[in-house]
Scaffold this motif. Structure first.
Motif, short mmCIF file in Angstrom:
data_model
loop_
_atom_site.label_atom_id
_atom_site.label_comp_id
_atom_site.label_asym_id
_atom_site.label_seq_id
_atom_site.Cartn_x
_atom_site.Cartn_y
_atom_site.Cartn_z
N VAL A 75 0.37 14.29 1.50
CA VAL A 75 1.54 14.14 0.63
C VAL A 75 1.28 13.70 -0.69
N LYS A 100 0.76 7.15 8.65
CA LYS A 100 0.34 8.35 9.35
C LYS A 100 -0.24 7.86 10.56
N ASP A 105 -1.46 10.87 -5.03
CA ASP A 105 -1.98 12.01 -5.94
C ASP A 105 -2.63 13.09 -5.13
N GLU A 157 0.87 -1.18 0.05
CA GLU A 157 0.09 0.19 -0.09
C GLU A 157 0.95 1.05 0.03
N ASP A 158 0.48 2.33 -0.54
CA ASP A 158 1.04 3.58 -0.70
C ASP A 158 1.22 4.26 1.06
N ASN A 179 -3.67 5.85 6.54
CA ASN A 179 -4.14 6.65 7.55
C ASN A 179 -5.01 6.48 8.70
N SER A 180 -6.33 6.42 8.35
CA SER A 180 -7.24 6.06 9.43
C SER A 180 -7.02 4.36 9.60
N GLY A 181 -6.59 3.90 8.51
CA GLY A 181 -6.50 2.46 8.74
C GLY A 181 -7.85 1.66 8.15
N THR A 237 -9.23 1.65 5.18
CA THR A 237 -8.98 0.90 3.95
C THR A 237 -8.24 -0.45 4.04
P1 5GP Z 1 -7.38 5.19 5.17
O1 5GP Z 1 -8.35 4.27 4.73
O2 5GP Z 1 -6.09 4.57 5.84
O3 5GP Z 1 -7.69 6.10 6.25
O4 5GP Z 1 -6.81 5.83 3.94
C1 5GP Z 1 -5.77 5.35 3.24
C2 5GP Z 1 -6.07 6.07 1.74
O5 5GP Z 1 -6.03 7.19 1.61
C3 5GP Z 1 -4.61 5.88 1.03
O6 5GP Z 1 -4.55 4.50 0.17
C4 5GP Z 1 -4.70 7.09 0.16
O7 5GP Z 1 -5.23 6.66 -1.20
C5 5GP Z 1 -5.36 7.98 0.63
N1 5GP Z 1 -4.55 9.05 1.62
C6 5GP Z 1 -4.32 9.16 2.84
N2 5GP Z 1 -3.47 10.03 3.24
C7 5GP Z 1 -3.12 10.69 2.10
C8 5GP Z 1 -2.07 11.57 1.89
O8 5GP Z 1 -1.23 12.14 2.74
N3 5GP Z 1 -1.74 11.73 0.48
C9 5GP Z 1 -2.70 11.02 -0.66
N4 5GP Z 1 -2.01 11.56 -1.86
N5 5GP Z 1 -3.35 10.11 -0.30
C10 5GP Z 1 -3.59 9.78 1.03
#
Ligand code: 5GP
Length: 176
Positions: free
Chosen positions: A153, A131, A159, A99-100, A103-105, A107
Motif C-alpha cells: 500500500v 498486515k 511510499d 508507526e505506519d 508487516n513481519s514485525g 522493525t
Molecule cells: P516489518 O519490519 O514489520 O516487516 O516492516 C515494516 C516496514 O516495512 C514499514 O515501516 C514500512 O516501511 C515497510 N512496509 C511494509 N509493508 C509496506 C507496504 O505495504 N507499503 C509500504 N509503503 N511500506 C511497507
C-alpha cells in the motif's frame, strides 16, 4: 518520477480521519492524567502522527525516531538500525511509538527492545496498518488502525521508491 499504478482508495480520507479520531479517543482515555511522549517512526508515519497528535486530548511531548532496514527484507532477519535517535530521555516516562505499518514485525520488535533498554515507565506501539498474515517476529501492536491483507500500500505517508507519500488516502499499489 516513478511510474506505478495505484487504484481507488483502500481507505478514503474520511475513513482514515474517522479511525484516527477513534484511536485518539482511546489513547486520551488510556493515558488520562499521565505525561506521554509520542514517538514518530520516520518517515512513513509522519502524516498519521501529525493527525493523531492533533486529536489526542492530553498534553504530549513529541519526538522522532529514524529507523532503517538494511539487506534484503526477506532474508535479513532483524537487520534494522536506528539512523536518527530520539532527543528525549525516556527513562521513567510513558512512551507511545507511532508507526505506519507493521508487516513481519521485525522493525517494531527491534525498536521496542531498543527503547525498553532505556527503562521507560511504559512502552506501547500504535500502528495505522497491520498486515497480520506476514508476521515473523513475536510482536503485537497495542493500537491498530486497520488490519489489511498482504498487499503493498501507498499514500498517507507510505511510499513506493520515495513517491506517493503525499497522497491523502491509502491505495494498493499495482491496482487501477
Ligand atoms: P516489518 O519490519 O514489520 O516487516 O516492516 C515494516 C516496514 O516495512 C514499514 O515501516 C514500512 O516501511 C515497510 N512496509 C511494509 N509493508 C509496506 C507496504 O505495504 N507499503 C509500504 N509503503 N511500506 C511497507
Amino acid at each position: 518520477m516513478v511510474q506505478a499504478n495505484y487504484g481507488k482508495p483502500l481507505f478514503t480520507k474520511a475513513e482514515i480521519s474517522k479511525r484516527v479520531g477513534e484511536l485518539g479517543d482511546r489513547i486520551s482515555k488510556d493515558y488520562k492524567g499521565e505525561d506521554l511522549i509520542m514517538v514518530c517512526v520516520m518517515t512513513g508515519a509522519y502524516m498519521f502522527f501529525a493527525d493523531l497528535t492533533r486529536v489526542v486530548r492530553i498534553p504530549v511531548v513529541v519526538d522522532y525516531l529514524g529507523v532503517s532496514s538494511f539487506g534484503s527484507r526477506a532474508k535479513a532477519k532483524g537487520a534494522v538500525r536506528i539512523s536518527s535517535d530520539l532527543n528525549q530521555n525516556i527513562e521513567g516516562k510513558h512512551v507511545l511509538v507511532v508507526e505506519d505499518i507493521v508487516n513481519s514485525g521485525l522493525t517494531m520488535d527491534y525498536v521496542k527492545k531498543n527503547l525498553l533498554s532505556r527503562e521507560p515507565r511504559s512502552l506501547k506501539v500504535c500502528t495505522l496498518l497491520d498486515k497480520v498474515e506476514k508476521r515473523r517476529a513475536n510482536f503485537q501492536p497495542d493500537y491498530v488502525g486497520f488490519t489489511i491483507p498482504n498487499r503493498y500500500v501507498v499514500g498517507y505517508g507510505l511510499d513506493y521508491q520515495d513517491q506517493y507519500r503525499n497522497l491523502p488516502y491509502i491505495a494498493v499499489l499495482g491496482e487501477e
